[in-house]
Design a protein around this motif. Structure first.
Motif, PDB file in Angstrom:
ATOM      1  N   SER A 129     -57.131  11.716 -56.689  1.00 21.83           N
ATOM      2  CA  SER A 129     -55.973  11.673 -55.782  1.00 21.83           C
ATOM      3  C   SER A 129     -56.265  12.521 -54.546  1.00 21.83           C
ATOM      4  CB  SER A 129     -54.735  12.249 -56.473  1.00 21.83           C
ATOM      5  OG  SER A 129     -54.564  11.670 -57.734  1.00 21.83           O
ATOM      6  N   HIS A 130     -55.649  12.149 -53.447  1.00 18.12           N
ATOM      7  CA  HIS A 130     -55.753  12.963 -52.230  1.00 18.12           C
ATOM      8  C   HIS A 130     -54.581  13.944 -52.248  1.00 18.12           C
ATOM      9  CE1 HIS A 130     -58.038   9.641 -49.819  1.00 18.12           C
ATOM     10  NE2 HIS A 130     -58.148   9.427 -51.116  1.00 18.12           N
ATOM     11  N   PRO A 131     -54.612  15.017 -51.495  1.00 18.04           N
ATOM     12  CA  PRO A 131     -55.637  15.496 -50.580  1.00 18.04           C
ATOM     13  C   PRO A 131     -56.877  16.022 -51.318  1.00 18.04           C
ATOM     14  CG  PRO A 131     -53.490  16.407 -50.029  1.00 18.04           C
ATOM     15  CD  PRO A 131     -53.357  15.764 -51.357  1.00 18.04           C
ATOM     16  N   HIS A 132     -58.018  15.990 -50.566  1.00 19.27           N
ATOM     17  CA  HIS A 132     -59.255  16.584 -51.066  1.00 19.27           C
ATOM     18  C   HIS A 132     -59.540  17.865 -50.283  1.00 19.27           C
ATOM     19  CE1 HIS A 132     -60.253  13.410 -53.814  1.00 19.27           C
ATOM     20  NE2 HIS A 132     -59.764  12.567 -52.913  1.00 19.27           N
ATOM     21  N   VAL A 161     -52.257  22.718 -52.867  1.00 20.65           N
ATOM     22  CA  VAL A 161     -52.274  21.267 -53.130  1.00 20.65           C
ATOM     23  C   VAL A 161     -51.559  20.951 -54.441  1.00 20.65           C
ATOM     24  CG1 VAL A 161     -53.765  19.284 -53.665  1.00 20.65           C
ATOM     25  CG2 VAL A 161     -54.444  20.891 -51.889  1.00 20.65           C
ATOM     26  N   VAL A 162     -50.718  19.926 -54.418  1.00 16.90           N
ATOM     27  CA  VAL A 162     -50.164  19.370 -55.662  1.00 16.90           C
ATOM     28  C   VAL A 162     -50.440  17.876 -55.618  1.00 16.90           C
ATOM     29  CG1 VAL A 162     -48.084  18.951 -57.021  1.00 16.90           C
ATOM     30  CG2 VAL A 162     -48.359  21.119 -55.820  1.00 16.90           C
ATOM     31  N   GLY A 208     -50.169  12.786 -53.499  1.00 14.35           N
ATOM     32  CA  GLY A 208     -50.361  14.231 -53.437  1.00 14.35           C
ATOM     33  C   GLY A 208     -49.984  14.784 -52.083  1.00 14.35           C
ATOM     34  N   ILE A 209     -49.817  16.091 -52.044  1.00 17.24           N
ATOM     35  CA  ILE A 209     -49.586  16.757 -50.768  1.00 17.24           C
ATOM     36  C   ILE A 209     -50.391  18.052 -50.706  1.00 17.24           C
ATOM     37  CG2 ILE A 209     -47.265  15.845 -50.317  1.00 17.24           C
ATOM     38  CD1 ILE A 209     -46.138  18.371 -51.303  1.00 17.24           C
ATOM     39  N   HIS A 253     -50.160  11.907 -49.171  1.00 18.12           N
ATOM     40  CA  HIS A 253     -50.942  10.683 -49.346  1.00 18.12           C
ATOM     41  C   HIS A 253     -50.425   9.889 -50.530  1.00 18.12           C
ATOM     42  CE1 HIS A 253     -54.583   8.282 -50.428  1.00 18.12           C
ATOM     43  NE2 HIS A 253     -54.823   8.338 -49.117  1.00 18.12           N
ATOM     44  N   THR A 254     -50.315   8.584 -50.377  1.00 20.39           N
ATOM     45  CA  THR A 254     -50.068   7.714 -51.524  1.00 20.39           C
ATOM     46  C   THR A 254     -51.225   6.730 -51.577  1.00 20.39           C
ATOM     47  OG1 THR A 254     -48.548   6.173 -52.580  1.00 20.39           O
ATOM     48  CG2 THR A 254     -48.394   6.293 -50.185  1.00 20.39           C
TER      49      THR A 254
END
Ligand code: G6P
Length: 608
Positions: free
Chosen positions: A86-89, A44-45, A33-34, A72-73
């Motif tokens: 999934s991140h980001p939070h 955020v996606v 995600g980013i 983030h992976t």
């Protein structure tokens, strides 16, 4: 073990972040995600699955545009790979976004406290507590809030944070998880590892434990835990982007197998001069000659090189060697004295258990020597002495060239110890050093027989269980051969000391079970012939990895045989393992497995 990346500059941040994540996918790949600033607010996606799924989702949001963001992976620890985990939070008001690599050990307590204060959680992750805790402490200054979070959480972290009140800036911090800052021209980066930004800049800072970094496109400020500004040394990467590309090979693993002759040569030749071994470390020679015991600490394949080293060092230098899994060493109250040497082996230099075990050893006042591939990594920085393996960047999760260079480095050390202790003459040192220097061309000769190994793989790829048997260093090599096979092909496989098989495990041998018998040492070949007969008598099919010296003795009892060139017999794992790497590689390809990114694995295990 999760990869984080961040970019702030003038370019379109989304492709920069996605490409950075692709370079970090070896660290984890079950979700991605980013988060990025779009017109001043954080967007955020994120998705479960690989980076390609994230790209697919991003294509559905064509209006998303940003020049600063974090990505983030994930390699799941707390909670399954789902979109929510999934991140980001984000904080509840969406004003703070967090990506995290590591584990927050006291997250359950913090979560319970935050829930009492009215916070609502949408994921099962430990990371989400950081987003809400930052919100809780935030009184207009994100750096102060981050300091308070760092004082509250226990565990390990590399963090990337966006705060809506500081648009186009990234805040980052670390404790016991890798984090570096890439320094560009009008653009700056954070990342878990260099390849994430190497196509943009070669200059970087390493971030140390407890430090906080604040990045805008034109500035990077680093603070200590008291928020005092500190100076960092600017470092430059000395390898190229191409070194981390596939270069025409179908997989990184195949490319890295082929790079082994060069990697071993690069590791050995600078340390040899006129037949003498020179170790480029300030470790005093008298210390080597007076050692009472060596402790080797490592994980995974690096641990397997330690087992080979135990045989080689004990036989050449007559020093007792204990080889421990780092995860066991750190809690088993090891007996360590000041005259001991602790050798820590790690490709990444960041493995959490190895780092913690080294710190535990240092508490006993013992000297530590690290054998490391990644220059400037945490273990390299914290060890008393470092010897680098010059394998270059290793991308495939299953290690090959790093393993081979670690072995070569350990042989050099074993011979040096033997000569420092007066156990071998100058002439014997010269002969052994020459043997080590010839390993690279012998590895080349094993690789040149790639077609034979791929033929064996095509014959055996449907087997459900495969056993590896050997004695002495061949047993140690079998441990690595078996690990290679199971990690990339998912075939159940075990390695046994050949003499031990009859004490239980032979019950598993039945018609057509494949046994890979490693028998490169002439002095033990007869014993191996008997062990092969024992399994054949129970129906096993035997593929033998012999040496030129043992080939004739073993040919008749084996169903198939592959011979590696002769060398000093204790160095033969350098050759037999390469044959097993190729055998495993082609089995995995034949079974349609994801060779470079096997299921459930990550290359750099930075959590306990
Ligand atoms: C992971 C990797 C292994 C590696 C081990 C230790 O499990 O998949 O290939 O041997 O970590 O890593 P290190 O970086 O310390 O050598």
């Amino acid at each position: 073990m999760c990869g984080i990346v961040g970019f702030t500059g003038s370019a379109d941040a989304l492709p920069v972040l996605v490409n950075g994540l692709k370079r970090l996918e070896y660290r984890g790949y079950d979700s991605a995600g980013i988060a990025a600033f779009d017109s001043g607010s954080i967007r955020v996606v994120k998705t479960r699955g690989r980076i390609s799924e994230l790209e697919h989702k991003l294509r559905q949001t064509p209006d998303f545009s940003a020049s600063c963001g974090i990505g983030h992976t994930r390699w799941a620890t707390h909670g399954e790979p789902t979109d929510e985990n999934s991140h980001p939070h984000l904080s509840a008001d969406g004003k703070i976004a967090v990506v995290h690599n590591g584990i927050i050990e006291n997250y359950a307590d913090i979560k319970a406290r935050l829930i009492k204060r009215g916070y609502t959680f949408v994921s099962e992750t430990d990371t989400e507590v950081i987003a809400h805790l930052l919100d809780f402490y935030y009184k207009g200054d994100i750096l102060t809030a981050l300091c308070k979070v760092m004082a509250t959480v226990r565990g390990s972290y590399a963090l990337g944070v966006l705060c809506a009140d500081r648009p186009d800036e990234i805040i980052a911090a670390r404790l016991d998880s890798p984090l570096i800052v890439g320094l560009g021209d009008g653009e700056n980066f954070i990342a878990s590892d260099i390849p994430a930004f190497l196509s943009h800049t070669r200059d970087y800072y390493t971030v140390d434990d407890g430090e906080i970094v604040c990045l805008s496109k034109d500035s990077v400020t680093v603070y200590n835990s008291d928020l005092e500004e500190i100076e960092k040394e600017r470092l430059t990467v000395n390898w190229s982007v191409e070194a981390a590309e596939k270069g025409g090979y179908e997989h990184f693993m195949l490319k890295e197998i082929h790079e082994q002759p060069k990697a071993v040569r690069d590791t050995v030749s600078p340390r040899l001069e006129n037949g003498k071994i020179f170790l480029d470390t300030d470790i005093p020679l008298e210390l080597l000659s007076e050692l009472s015991r060596i402790h080797i600490i490592a994980c995974g394949s690096a641990y397997h090189t330690g087992i080979v080293a135990k045989y080689v060092i004990e036989s050449l230098a007559r020093i007792p060697v204990e080889c421990d899994l780092a995860s066991e060493f750190r809690y088993r109250k090891p007996i360590i004295s000041k005259n001991d040497l602790c050798i820590v082996i790690s490709q990444s230099g960041e493995t959490a258990d190895t780092l913690a075990a080294m710190r535990e050893a240092k508490k006993h006042g013992v000297r530590t020597l690290a054998i490391i591939n990644v220059v400037g990594s945490t273990i390299a920085r914290e060890a008393d002495h470092v010897l680098y393996t010059w394998a270059g960047p290793e991308i495939a999760v299953a290690t090959t060239k790093a393993y081979s260079t670690q072995l070569a480095m350990l042989y050099l050390l074993a011979v040096k110890l033997a000569s420092a202790r007066g156990l071998i003459s100058d002439e014997e040192e010269r002969v052994l050093a020459l043997d080590i220097s010839h390993l690279s061309e012998k590895i080349e000769s094993v690789i040149s027989q790639i077609n034979t190994l791929s033929y064996f793989a095509s014959k055996f790829h449907n087997h459900k269980d495969i056993f590896f048997l050997g004695r002495g260093v061949d047993y140690a090599a079998g441990l690595e051969g078996s690990l290679k096979l199971k990690e990339i092909s998912y075939i159940r496989s075990e390695a046994y000391a050949a003499g031990e098989l009859k004490h239980g495990t032979i019950a598993l041998i039945q018609n057509d079970t494949l046994v890979v018998a490693i028998a490169t040492q002439a002095e033990l070949a007869e014993k191996m012939v008997s062990n092969i007969r024992e399994v054949k008598a129970r129906g096993a099919c035997v593929l033998t990895i012999a040496s030129e010296a043992t080939r004739d003795m073993l040919a008749d009892v084996s169903d198939c045989l592959f011979a590696v060139p002769d060398c000093y017999s204790k160095f033969s794992p350098s050759l037999s393992v390469v044959a097993m790497q190729l055998f495993s590689y082609y089995i995995a390809v034949a079974r349609g497995c994801s060779v470079d990114k096997p299921r459930n694995l990550a290359k750099s295990v930075t959590v306990e």
